[in-house]
Scaffold this motif. Structure first.
Motif, mmCIF file in Angstrom:
data_model
loop_
_atom_site.group_PDB
_atom_site.id
_atom_site.type_symbol
_atom_site.label_atom_id
_atom_site.label_comp_id
_atom_site.label_asym_id
_atom_site.label_seq_id
_atom_site.Cartn_x
_atom_site.Cartn_y
_atom_site.Cartn_z
ATOM 1 N N LEU A 11 4.621 72.706 48.734
ATOM 2 C CA LEU A 11 5.309 71.435 48.465
ATOM 3 C C LEU A 11 4.310 70.293 48.657
ATOM 4 N N GLY A 12 4.170 69.469 47.626
ATOM 5 C CA GLY A 12 3.121 68.433 47.657
ATOM 6 C C GLY A 12 1.835 68.985 47.071
ATOM 7 N N ALA A 13 1.990 69.805 46.004
ATOM 8 C CA ALA A 13 0.859 70.555 45.442
ATOM 9 C C ALA A 13 -0.197 69.658 44.806
ATOM 10 N N GLY A 15 -1.238 66.772 45.915
ATOM 11 C CA GLY A 15 -1.883 65.871 46.875
ATOM 12 C C GLY A 15 -3.188 66.427 47.430
ATOM 13 N N SER A 16 -3.731 65.699 48.381
ATOM 14 C CA SER A 16 -5.004 66.081 48.993
ATOM 15 C C SER A 16 -4.885 67.441 49.705
ATOM 16 N N ILE A 17 -3.879 67.601 50.538
ATOM 17 C CA ILE A 17 -3.672 68.885 51.219
ATOM 18 C C ILE A 17 -3.283 69.956 50.206
ATOM 19 N N SER A 38 6.112 68.797 43.417
ATOM 20 C CA SER A 38 5.452 67.490 43.560
ATOM 21 C C SER A 38 6.532 66.418 43.514
ATOM 22 N N GLY A 39 6.113 65.159 43.711
ATOM 23 C CA GLY A 39 7.077 64.067 43.669
ATOM 24 C C GLY A 39 7.329 63.595 42.246
ATOM 25 N N SER A 40 6.239 63.280 41.518
ATOM 26 C CA SER A 40 6.408 62.780 40.157
ATOM 27 C C SER A 40 5.340 63.305 39.189
ATOM 28 N N ALA A 76 3.390 69.993 52.426
ATOM 29 C CA ALA A 76 2.300 69.019 52.324
ATOM 30 C C ALA A 76 2.751 67.779 51.554
ATOM 31 N N VAL A 77 4.060 67.532 51.615
ATOM 32 C CA VAL A 77 4.621 66.307 51.045
ATOM 33 C C VAL A 77 4.252 65.157 51.981
ATOM 34 N N VAL A 78 4.160 63.956 51.450
ATOM 35 C CA VAL A 78 3.905 62.819 52.330
ATOM 36 C C VAL A 78 5.225 62.106 52.629
ATOM 37 N N GLY A 79 5.412 61.736 53.901
ATOM 38 C CA GLY A 79 6.530 60.883 54.276
ATOM 39 C C GLY A 79 7.841 61.596 54.572
ATOM 40 N N PHE A 80 8.868 60.780 54.782
ATOM 41 C CA PHE A 80 10.212 61.247 55.159
ATOM 42 C C PHE A 80 10.784 62.214 54.115
ATOM 43 N N ASN A 100 3.176 67.896 56.792
ATOM 44 C CA ASN A 100 4.035 66.706 56.719
ATOM 45 C C ASN A 100 4.525 66.295 58.113
ATOM 46 N N LYS A 101 3.633 65.626 58.851
ATOM 47 C CA LYS A 101 3.945 65.245 60.239
ATOM 48 C C LYS A 101 5.147 64.319 60.316
ATOM 49 N N GLU A 102 5.334 63.496 59.253
ATOM 50 C CA GLU A 102 6.430 62.522 59.289
ATOM 51 C C GLU A 102 7.782 63.201 59.494
ATOM 52 N N TRP A 178 -12.896 61.660 57.085
ATOM 53 C CA TRP A 178 -11.949 62.528 56.377
ATOM 54 C C TRP A 178 -11.644 61.970 54.992
ATOM 55 N N SER A 179 -11.453 62.866 54.003
ATOM 56 C CA SER A 179 -11.023 62.453 52.676
ATOM 57 C C SER A 179 -9.571 62.879 52.504
ATOM 58 N N MET A 180 -8.646 61.904 52.385
ATOM 59 C CA MET A 180 -7.216 62.215 52.458
ATOM 60 C C MET A 180 -6.439 61.352 51.472
ATOM 61 N N GLY A 181 -5.119 61.592 51.371
ATOM 62 C CA GLY A 181 -4.261 60.761 50.528
ATOM 63 C C GLY A 181 -4.204 59.333 51.059
ATOM 64 N N PRO A 182 -3.739 58.369 50.220
ATOM 65 C CA PRO A 182 -3.800 56.952 50.609
ATOM 66 C C PRO A 182 -2.953 56.594 51.831
ATOM 67 N N LYS A 183 -1.769 57.186 51.963
ATOM 68 C CA LYS A 183 -0.891 56.773 53.078
ATOM 69 C C LYS A 183 -1.518 57.150 54.413
HETATM 70 N N1 LIG Z 1 -4.941 64.722 53.607
HETATM 71 C C1 LIG Z 1 -5.253 65.176 54.784
HETATM 72 O O1 LIG Z 1 -6.415 65.463 55.074
HETATM 73 C C2 LIG Z 1 -4.184 65.352 55.835
HETATM 74 C C3 LIG Z 1 -4.557 65.776 57.120
HETATM 75 C C4 LIG Z 1 -3.553 65.998 58.066
HETATM 76 C C5 LIG Z 1 -2.223 65.796 57.740
HETATM 77 N N2 LIG Z 1 -1.905 65.373 56.488
HETATM 78 C C6 LIG Z 1 -0.489 65.150 56.166
HETATM 79 O O2 LIG Z 1 -0.157 65.930 55.030
HETATM 80 C C7 LIG Z 1 0.812 65.246 54.228
HETATM 81 C C8 LIG Z 1 0.244 65.081 52.811
HETATM 82 O O3 LIG Z 1 -0.889 64.249 52.886
HETATM 83 P P1 LIG Z 1 -1.873 64.063 51.641
HETATM 84 O O4 LIG Z 1 -3.043 63.314 52.154
HETATM 85 O O5 LIG Z 1 -2.072 65.374 50.960
HETATM 86 O O6 LIG Z 1 -0.983 63.099 50.726
HETATM 87 P P2 LIG Z 1 -1.140 62.771 49.174
HETATM 88 O O7 LIG Z 1 -2.508 63.121 48.699
HETATM 89 O O8 LIG Z 1 -0.641 61.401 48.977
HETATM 90 O O9 LIG Z 1 -0.134 63.815 48.486
HETATM 91 C C9 LIG Z 1 1.238 63.728 48.741
HETATM 92 C C10 LIG Z 1 1.963 64.833 48.014
HETATM 93 O O10 LIG Z 1 3.377 64.690 48.284
HETATM 94 C C11 LIG Z 1 4.058 64.716 47.028
HETATM 95 N N3 LIG Z 1 5.304 63.981 47.157
HETATM 96 C C12 LIG Z 1 5.485 62.681 47.444
HETATM 97 N N4 LIG Z 1 6.800 62.384 47.469
HETATM 98 C C13 LIG Z 1 7.457 63.529 47.173
HETATM 99 C C14 LIG Z 1 8.802 63.887 47.031
HETATM 100 N N5 LIG Z 1 9.779 62.981 47.176
HETATM 101 N N6 LIG Z 1 9.122 65.185 46.748
HETATM 102 C C15 LIG Z 1 8.150 66.097 46.573
HETATM 103 N N7 LIG Z 1 6.833 65.824 46.701
HETATM 104 C C16 LIG Z 1 6.496 64.557 46.994
HETATM 105 C C17 LIG Z 1 3.086 64.076 46.062
HETATM 106 O O11 LIG Z 1 3.467 64.351 44.727
HETATM 107 P P3 LIG Z 1 3.012 63.328 43.529
HETATM 108 O O12 LIG Z 1 1.538 63.540 43.397
HETATM 109 O O13 LIG Z 1 3.781 63.807 42.363
HETATM 110 O O14 LIG Z 1 3.364 61.955 43.997
HETATM 111 C C18 LIG Z 1 1.789 64.774 46.485
HETATM 112 O O15 LIG Z 1 1.750 66.069 45.966
HETATM 113 C C19 LIG Z 1 1.077 63.915 54.938
HETATM 114 O O16 LIG Z 1 2.197 64.052 55.770
HETATM 115 C C20 LIG Z 1 -0.151 63.712 55.803
HETATM 116 O O17 LIG Z 1 0.100 62.942 56.951
HETATM 117 C C21 LIG Z 1 -2.853 65.141 55.545
#
Ligand SMILES: NC(=O)c1ccc[n+]([C@@H]2O[C@H](COP(=O)([O-])OP(=O)(O)OC[C@H]3O[C@@H](n4cnc5c(N)ncnc54)[C@H](OP(=O)(O)O)[C@@H]3O)[C@@H](O)[C@H]2O)c1
Length: 362
Positions: A11-13, A15-17, A38-40, A76-80, A100-102, A178-183
């Motif tokens: 879930l969240g395929a 995104g960065s994770i 994914s979200g959109s 690996a979805v971001v947010g609530f 998805n720590k949130e 770290w290289s991560m998603g914007p939030k």
């Molecule tokens: N990146 C890291 O290195 C890292 C490290 C530790 C923890 N985390 C945690 O892992 C989570 C993901 O982080 P990220 O950096 O990978 O974020 P990201 O790059 O912004 O990716 C977010 C993913 O969530 C999906 N998404 C958003 N809203 C959604 C919804 N309503 N339903 C289904 N999917 C939805 C997005 O889909 P769309 O692309 O379609 O919008 C995308 O696939 C966060 O909770 C973050 O705190 C990340």
């Protein structure tokens, strides 16, 4: 060693994770993708590349989980938006690899209760929590003194408050290690991310907040430490590369190989630690307070922070306005515990509404 291929719902395929998880899964014949969400963004290409039957863009994530019956859910979805999937897996005892720590911050009490009922595995993907999990493995709870979560300090470490008033979105998105998603990148710059991780650690490991410390460690090599009652501390070290904790969670308990190189101690590595600056980065303090108050205060912290970060990324507020917006919302919510998901969603919406009131109309 098991020979079964583990079917993962990712879930969240997009995104960065999510993308790094697909890399890990592709390299491991013991892992396969059973579902992608994914979200959109479109998932057509990923679904074709990984021959995935179950695909869902937007909507209720529990639908794809019901349909695909995964062995493991990687949230690996971001947010609530990730709350429903976290509760679904915990309630059913399906192994949950949680990025998805949130969801754990917002729904902590409900999630822990569901986890107890379901009796399954909850494997942290956040690097600090994966590190703590590994330092704690096989050790009796009563031997633990405290946890130490490390923070890189983000791109604005050592800046004065006056400096922070003029930082741009671009600067906030330039994370040093770290290289991560914007939030999460913005959360790392404000230290809200470490606040979310503090609350996440409380729920994952069942320790009081007083026993979870945060220290700034700029090189991000030590991900976390566990102090024990005899004065010893165990640390987890590694290059800052999320493929390691992702692989650890997806292949647990086998710890299969990754392409990440072994640590090189001869290349001038420094291990420096310092206390966080809570004056410049008040969100860590606010998270600790929200966690300590319990109820739906952590949910409100998360919700208000999501609103504030989105507004910052849209250019509607400045960097230093993020924390006051969260503080103001926290001061107005009632924080009453949520007895079920409906009440949790109400608490989340109320905090978003209150946080949104401080924003000028678009
Ligand atoms: N990146 C890291 O290195 C890292 C490290 C530790 C923890 N985390 C945690 O892992 C989570 C993901 O982080 P990220 O950096 O990978 O974020 P990201 O790059 O912004 O990716 C977010 C993913 O969530 C999906 N998404 C958003 N809203 C959604 C919804 N309503 N339903 C289904 N999917 C939805 C997005 O889909 P769309 O692309 O379609 O919008 C995308 O696939 C966060 O909770 C973050 O705190 C990340």
């Amino acid at each position: 060693m098991t020979t079964d291929v583990r079917r993962i719902a990712l879930l969240g395929a997009t995104g960065s994770i999510g993308r790094q998880a697909l890399e890990v899964i592709s390299a491991d014949p013991g892992l396969s993708v059973g579902a992608l969400a994914s979200g959109s963004q479109s998932l057509d290409e990923l679904a074709a590349a990984h021959a995935v039957e179950h695909v869902q863009v937007g909507g209720d994530l529990t639908e794809i989980l019901e349909a695909s019956e995964p062995d493991l859910v990687l949230n690996a979805v971001v947010g609530f938006a990730g709350v429903g999937a976290t509760l679904w897996a915990l309630e059913r005892g399906v192994t949950l690899a949680l990025a998805n720590k949130e969801s754990l911050v917002a729904a902590g009490d409900l999630a822990v209760a569901a986890w107890k009922r379901g009796g399954g595995l909850l494997l942290p993907v956040d690097s600090e929590h994966s590190a703590v999990f590994q330092c704690l493995e096989g050790r009796a709870t009563e031997t633990v003194h405290s946890l130490v979560l490390t923070a890189s300090g983000g791109p604005f470490r050592n800046r004065s408050f006056a400096d922070l008033e003029s930082v741009t979105v671009e600067e906030a998105l330039a994370h040093p290690t770290w290289s991560m998603g914007p939030k999460i990148t913005v959360d790392s710059a404000t230290l809200a991310n470490k606040g979310l991780e503090l609350i996440e650690a409380h729920y994952l490991f069942g320790l009081e907040y007083e026993r979870i410390e945060v220290v700034v460690h700029p090189s991000s090599v030590v991900h976390a430490l566990v102090r024990f009652r005899d004065g010893a501390a165990l640390a987890h070290l590694g290059y800052p590369d999320m493929r390691v904790p992702i692989s650890f969670a997806l292949t647990y308990p086998e710890r299969r190989a990754t392409s990440v190189p072994a640590l090189d101690f001869t290349a001038g590595m420094t291990l420096e630690f310092e206390p966080p600056d809570l004056e410049c980065f008040p969100l860590l303090r606010l998270a600790r307070e929200a966690g300590g108050r319990g109820g739906t205060y952590p949910c409100a912290f998360n919700a208000a922070n999501e609103v504030a970060v989105a507004a910052f990324l849209d250019g509607r507020i400045g960097f230093v306005e993020i924390a006051p917006l969260v503080e103001d919302a926290l001061a107005q919510v009632d924080g009453a515990p949520a007895r079920d998901v409906t009440e949790l969603v109400q608490a989340d919406e109320e905090a978003r509404r209150l946080a949104g009131r401080r924003l000028a109309p678009v």
